[in-house]
Design a protein around this motif. Structure first.
Motif, PDB file in Angstrom:
ATOM      1  N   PHE A   7       0.818  -1.218   0.000  1.00 50.49           N
ATOM      2  CA  PHE A   7       0.000   0.000   0.000  1.00 50.49           C
ATOM      3  C   PHE A   7       0.852   1.270   0.000  1.00 50.49           C
ATOM      4  CE2 PHE A   7      -2.812  -3.176   1.940  1.00 50.49           C
ATOM      5  CZ  PHE A   7      -3.923  -3.049   1.124  1.00 50.49           C
ATOM      6  N   THR A   8       2.153   1.119  -0.256  1.00 49.35           N
ATOM      7  CA  THR A   8       3.044   2.269  -0.280  1.00 49.35           C
ATOM      8  C   THR A   8       3.672   2.431  -1.659  1.00 49.35           C
ATOM      9  OG1 THR A   8       5.009   1.001   0.389  1.00 49.35           O
ATOM     10  CG2 THR A   8       3.608   1.879   2.153  1.00 49.35           C
ATOM     11  N   ASN A   9       4.321   3.569  -1.850  1.00 48.12           N
ATOM     12  CA  ASN A   9       4.975   3.870  -3.123  1.00 48.12           C
ATOM     13  C   ASN A   9       6.441   3.447  -3.090  1.00 48.12           C
ATOM     14  OD1 ASN A   9       5.069   4.892  -5.756  1.00 48.12           O
ATOM     15  ND2 ASN A   9       5.831   6.871  -5.044  1.00 48.12           N
ATOM     16  N   SER A  10       6.718   2.284  -2.492  1.00 43.72           N
ATOM     17  CA  SER A  10       8.094   1.808  -2.351  1.00 43.72           C
ATOM     18  C   SER A  10       8.663   1.430  -3.708  1.00 43.72           C
ATOM     19  CB  SER A  10       8.140   0.601  -1.412  1.00 43.72           C
ATOM     20  OG  SER A  10       7.665   0.954  -0.128  1.00 43.72           O
ATOM     21  N   ARG A  11       9.911   1.826  -3.928  1.00 44.10           N
ATOM     22  CA  ARG A  11      10.593   1.499  -5.174  1.00 44.10           C
ATOM     23  C   ARG A  11      11.778   0.585  -4.899  1.00 44.10           C
ATOM     24  NH1 ARG A  11       7.103   2.789  -9.292  1.00 44.10           N
ATOM     25  NH2 ARG A  11       6.141   4.804  -8.853  1.00 44.10           N
ATOM     26  N   MET A  12      12.982   1.137  -4.928  1.00 42.38           N
ATOM     27  CA  MET A  12      14.166   0.337  -4.626  1.00 42.38           C
ATOM     28  C   MET A  12      14.236  -0.009  -3.142  1.00 42.38           C
ATOM     29  SD  MET A  12      18.214   1.173  -5.244  1.00 42.38           S
ATOM     30  CE  MET A  12      17.981   1.337  -7.022  1.00 42.38           C
ATOM     31  N   LEU A  13      13.803   0.950  -2.294  1.00 36.73           N
ATOM     32  CA  LEU A  13      13.797   0.758  -0.849  1.00 36.73           C
ATOM     33  C   LEU A  13      12.406   1.049  -0.310  1.00 36.73           C
ATOM     34  CD1 LEU A  13      17.178   2.519   0.063  1.00 36.73           C
ATOM     35  CD2 LEU A  13      16.752   0.057  -0.042  1.00 36.73           C
ATOM     36  N   PRO A  14      12.057   0.484   0.845  1.00 39.01           N
ATOM     37  CA  PRO A  14      10.735   0.763   1.434  1.00 39.01           C
ATOM     38  C   PRO A  14      10.610   2.233   1.810  1.00 39.01           C
ATOM     39  CG  PRO A  14      11.754  -1.160   2.465  1.00 39.01           C
ATOM     40  CD  PRO A  14      12.809  -0.517   1.622  1.00 39.01           C
ATOM     41  N   ASN A  15       9.402   2.765   1.646  1.00 38.08           N
ATOM     42  CA  ASN A  15       9.122   4.109   2.145  1.00 38.08           C
ATOM     43  C   ASN A  15       7.714   4.133   2.725  1.00 38.08           C
ATOM     44  OD1 ASN A  15       7.131   4.812   0.069  1.00 38.08           O
ATOM     45  ND2 ASN A  15       8.876   4.998  -1.333  1.00 38.08           N
ATOM     46  N   THR A  16       7.320   5.270   3.257  1.00 40.76           N
ATOM     47  CA  THR A  16       6.033   5.381   3.963  1.00 40.76           C
ATOM     48  C   THR A  16       5.002   6.183   3.181  1.00 40.76           C
ATOM     49  OG1 THR A  16       6.891   7.315   5.161  1.00 40.76           O
ATOM     50  CG2 THR A  16       7.135   5.149   6.222  1.00 40.76           C
ATOM     51  N   ASP A  17       5.243   6.398   1.885  1.00 36.15           N
ATOM     52  CA  ASP A  17       4.273   7.149   1.071  1.00 36.15           C
ATOM     53  C   ASP A  17       3.075   6.246   0.771  1.00 36.15           C
ATOM     54  OD1 ASP A  17       6.024   9.244   1.072  1.00 36.15           O
ATOM     55  OD2 ASP A  17       6.917   8.731  -0.863  1.00 36.15           O
ATOM     56  N   PHE A  18       1.981   6.459   1.488  1.00 36.50           N
ATOM     57  CA  PHE A  18       0.791   5.605   1.341  1.00 36.50           C
ATOM     58  C   PHE A  18       0.055   5.960   0.056  1.00 36.50           C
ATOM     59  CE2 PHE A  18      -3.594   4.312   2.246  1.00 36.50           C
ATOM     60  CZ  PHE A  18      -3.384   3.016   2.694  1.00 36.50           C
ATOM     61  N   VAL A  19      -0.224   4.931  -0.771  1.00 33.36           N
ATOM     62  CA  VAL A  19      -0.905   5.160  -2.053  1.00 33.36           C
ATOM     63  C   VAL A  19      -2.180   4.338  -2.175  1.00 33.36           C
ATOM     64  CG1 VAL A  19       1.210   5.798  -3.277  1.00 33.36           C
ATOM     65  CG2 VAL A  19       0.518   3.393  -3.173  1.00 33.36           C
ATOM     66  N   GLY A  20      -2.603   3.689  -1.096  1.00 30.93           N
ATOM     67  CA  GLY A  20      -3.840   2.911  -1.135  1.00 30.93           C
ATOM     68  C   GLY A  20      -3.724   1.693  -2.043  1.00 30.93           C
ATOM     69  N   PHE A  21      -4.741   1.513  -2.886  1.00 31.27           N
ATOM     70  CA  PHE A  21      -4.779   0.345  -3.760  1.00 31.27           C
ATOM     71  C   PHE A  21      -4.171   0.618  -5.137  1.00 31.27           C
ATOM     72  CE2 PHE A  21      -8.058  -0.595  -0.658  1.00 31.27           C
ATOM     73  CZ  PHE A  21      -7.847  -1.946  -0.411  1.00 31.27           C
ATOM     74  N   ALA A  22      -3.361   1.667  -5.251  1.00 27.30           N
ATOM     75  CA  ALA A  22      -2.786   2.022  -6.559  1.00 27.30           C
ATOM     76  C   ALA A  22      -1.888   0.920  -7.102  1.00 27.30           C
ATOM     77  CB  ALA A  22      -2.005   3.327  -6.429  1.00 27.30           C
ATOM     78  N   ASN A  23      -1.124   0.276  -6.226  1.00 23.91           N
ATOM     79  CA  ASN A  23      -0.243  -0.803  -6.693  1.00 23.91           C
ATOM     80  C   ASN A  23      -1.041  -1.985  -7.233  1.00 23.91           C
ATOM     81  OD1 ASN A  23       2.309   0.351  -6.126  1.00 23.91           O
ATOM     82  ND2 ASN A  23       2.058  -0.121  -3.948  1.00 23.91           N
ATOM     83  N   TYR A  24      -2.161  -2.283  -6.598  1.00 20.38           N
ATOM     84  CA  TYR A  24      -3.004  -3.392  -7.060  1.00 20.38           C
ATOM     85  C   TYR A  24      -3.650  -3.046  -8.399  1.00 20.38           C
ATOM     86  CZ  TYR A  24      -2.442  -5.367  -2.407  1.00 20.38           C
ATOM     87  OH  TYR A  24      -1.911  -5.901  -1.256  1.00 20.38           O
ATOM     88  N   GLU A  25      -4.087  -1.788  -8.559  1.00 17.46           N
ATOM     89  CA  GLU A  25      -4.664  -1.366  -9.832  1.00 17.46           C
ATOM     90  C   GLU A  25      -3.616  -1.423 -10.943  1.00 17.46           C
ATOM     91  OE1 GLU A  25      -6.250   2.493  -9.162  1.00 17.46           O
ATOM     92  OE2 GLU A  25      -7.811   1.796  -7.770  1.00 17.46           O
ATOM     93  N   ARG A  26      -2.415  -0.976 -10.622  1.00 22.14           N
ATOM     94  CA  ARG A  26      -1.336  -1.026 -11.607  1.00 22.14           C
ATOM     95  C   ARG A  26      -0.981  -2.464 -11.940  1.00 22.14           C
ATOM     96  NH1 ARG A  26       4.385  -1.090 -11.456  1.00 22.14           N
ATOM     97  NH2 ARG A  26       5.285  -0.074 -13.281  1.00 22.14           N
ATOM     98  N   LEU A  27      -0.962  -3.321 -10.928  1.00 25.18           N
ATOM     99  CA  LEU A  27      -0.607  -4.729 -11.137  1.00 25.18           C
ATOM    100  C   LEU A  27      -1.547  -5.397 -12.124  1.00 25.18           C
ATOM    101  CD1 LEU A  27       1.095  -7.226 -10.257  1.00 25.18           C
ATOM    102  CD2 LEU A  27      -0.606  -7.602  -8.465  1.00 25.18           C
ATOM    103  N   TRP A  28      -2.861  -5.223 -11.925  1.00 24.21           N
ATOM    104  CA  TRP A  28      -3.834  -5.878 -12.795  1.00 24.21           C
ATOM    105  C   TRP A  28      -3.914  -5.232 -14.174  1.00 24.21           C
ATOM    106  CZ3 TRP A  28      -5.375 -10.541 -11.794  1.00 24.21           C
ATOM    107  CH2 TRP A  28      -5.402 -10.994 -10.467  1.00 24.21           C
ATOM    108  N   GLY A  29      -3.222  -4.114 -14.335  1.00 28.47           N
ATOM    109  CA  GLY A  29      -3.154  -3.492 -15.652  1.00 28.47           C
ATOM    110  C   GLY A  29      -1.919  -3.889 -16.440  1.00 28.47           C
ATOM    111  N   LEU A  30      -1.031  -4.665 -15.817  1.00 22.79           N
ATOM    112  CA  LEU A  30       0.201  -5.077 -16.478  1.00 22.79           C
ATOM    113  C   LEU A  30      -0.019  -6.345 -17.299  1.00 22.79           C
ATOM    114  CD1 LEU A  30       2.788  -4.537 -13.586  1.00 22.79           C
ATOM    115  CD2 LEU A  30       2.547  -3.149 -15.649  1.00 22.79           C
ATOM    116  N   ARG A  31       0.421  -6.313 -18.548  1.00 22.61           N
ATOM    117  CA  ARG A  31       0.286  -7.489 -19.396  1.00 22.61           C
ATOM    118  C   ARG A  31       1.127  -8.656 -18.862  1.00 22.61           C
ATOM    119  NH1 ARG A  31       3.099  -9.743 -23.610  1.00 22.61           N
ATOM    120  NH2 ARG A  31       1.840 -10.949 -25.091  1.00 22.61           N
TER     121      ARG A  31
END
Length: 294
Positions: free
Chosen positions: A42-66
């Motif tokens: 539920f965070t905007n973690s990239r190379m390292l963990p961070n605390t930027d909360f983005v909700g379900f954005a990662n799940y939405e992006r995941l299901w949009g990936l071919r």
């Protein structure tokens, strides 16, 4: 407090003290990291963990990936074939060994031996065996069969089936052991009564033996489903997820997006979905087991 009371308390506490370090490590490094992975999803973690909360954005992006949909499709093909073939071969081997054949004590370890190997070893061995340049095809050419071809491991349309072959080879013996234990647990009086009534061997197995093996079927299905969902090392050792993405599975997708593409949030989301899939398989099984015990 008497010496007897003190001794009794020590006997009660010593097992708890001995087990407490293992319990603490399990809570931290298993369940603690599971919760941390859920948090990262539920965070905007990239190379390292961070605390930027983005909700379900990662799940939405995941299901949009071919690539994720390719991994899901490959998992559906791999798991369905893997489970069905393993159960079929395991059941046939168990019925064969249950006939009290000569040499059973030697055959059982032979069938079980592949399960003693790691999936890395199995994947590497099958990679060599299926490689057209050094494996089966090359051997056949050396023996004079020049027209023989077996290039599944290099073919995008067939590569996933090589993963099925390797996985079935490794796990069928284990499934056989489960079914053999179930067969040996069936009351012989039931079988003798059916034979006296004129039941053929086919009807004996179809109407009595196989229905009585329901717990073994259920256990085999749960274990094989769990192995199929978390298959990573076998795929990496055998095909590396290729050619292209032909053998990409959710487990390899999760690793590549987390540690190669530096998309930790998306990788964590895929890991959570894999966890939910395994939980969806395990929870009904555990519930039915606990219900039967009660």
């Amino acid at each position: 407090m008497t010496d007897q009371d003190l001794k009794s308390r020590l006997q009660n506490w010593i097992p708890k003290l001995v087990l407490s370090p293992s319990l603490a490590l399990t809570l931290v490094f298993v369940y603690g990291f599971i919760l941390f992975t859920v948090y990262l999803s539920f965070t905007n973690s990239r190379m390292l963990p961070n605390t930027d909360f983005v909700g379900f954005a990662n799940y939405e992006r995941l299901w949009g990936l071919r690539a994720w949909w390719v991994a899901i499709k490959n998992l559906a093909v791999f798991s369905s074939l893997y489970i069905v073939i393993c159960i079929g071969i395991g059941l046939m081997l168990a019925i064969f060994l249950d006939q009290k054949i000569r040499g059973e004590g030697m055959l059982r370890p032979i069938y079980l031996y592949p399960m003693a190997l790691s999936f890395i070893v199995t994947g590497t061995a099958w990679k060599w065996f299926l490689d057209p340049g050094i494996g089966l095809e090359n051997t056949m050419h050396m023996w004079g069969w020049e027209s023989f071809e077996f290039r599944w491991i290099k073919d995008r349309n067939y590569a996933i089936y090589t993963v099925v072959l390797a996985a079935v080879w490794q796990t069928s013996g284990f499934v056989m052991a489960m079914f053999l234990a179930g067969l040996r647990g069936i009351d012989n009086e039931i079988l003798k009564a059916a034979q006296i009534d004129g039941a053929s061997n086919w009807n004996l197995y179809r109407r009595i033996v196989i229905p009585l093996l329901r717990p073994a079927f259920l256990s085999a299905f749960v274990i094989l489903s769990h192995l199929a969902v978390k298959s990573y090392d076998l795929v990496i050792a055998l095909t590396g997820g290729g050619p292209g993405r032909a053998t990409e599975l959710p487990a390899t997708f999760m690793y590549s997006y987390t540690f190669t593409r530096n998309q930790m949030g998306t990788g964590a989301a895929s890991a959570v979905i894999m966890l939910m899939t395994i939980a969806a398989i395990m929870t009904p099984y555990l519930y039915s087991e606990l219900k039967e015990k009660r």
